[in-house]
Design a protein around this motif. Structure first.
Motif: not given
Length: 118
Positions: A71-75, A79-80, A90-94
């Motif tokens: 699933v991660v590979e497909q999206v 997510l550049a 991994r992401f951030s509030l910003d």
């Protein structure tokens, strides 16, 4: 209450609200069969007894775990600029996960769980 509810309650704002909105969106897209439990040692939302999504706050980032490298590979192409690993985004509030990508992630994981049960 369950492990996810308890872990959310322990978080400070605005992280609590960010994770709560991710969980709410999952429950909108998958209205039946979602329960709270543990998966890979993390409080997780389960679908048909399988981990569909976990959210975790680390020291330097926030993470979504869909419990599926496929699933991660497909999206991943959408997510550049995000930090990805085999089963983690991994992401951030910003730099939150775009809503359309989150929706796709949830739908792909649900379909994967359904296919394995068929």
């Amino acid at each position: 209450m369950g492990p996810v509810t308890d872990s959310l309650a322990a978080l400070d704002e605005p992280v609590r609200s960010v994770f709560a909105s991710i969980h709410a969106r999952l429950r909108e897209l998958v209205p039946d069969g979602i329960t709270e439990g543990m998966s890979y040692g993390m409080p997780a939302l389960l679908y048909r007894g399988k981990g569909i999504l976990a959210t975790v706050q680390a020291k330097t980032h926030l993470s979504v775990f869909p419990f599926s490298s496929a699933v991660v590979e497909q999206v991943a192409p959408d997510l550049a600029g995000f930090s990805l690993s085999k089963g983690t985004i991994r992401f951030s509030l910003d730099q939150p996960i775009p809503p359309a990508v989150l929706d796709r992630l949830i739908e792909l994981r649900r379909a994967e769980i359904d296919a394995k049960r068929a």
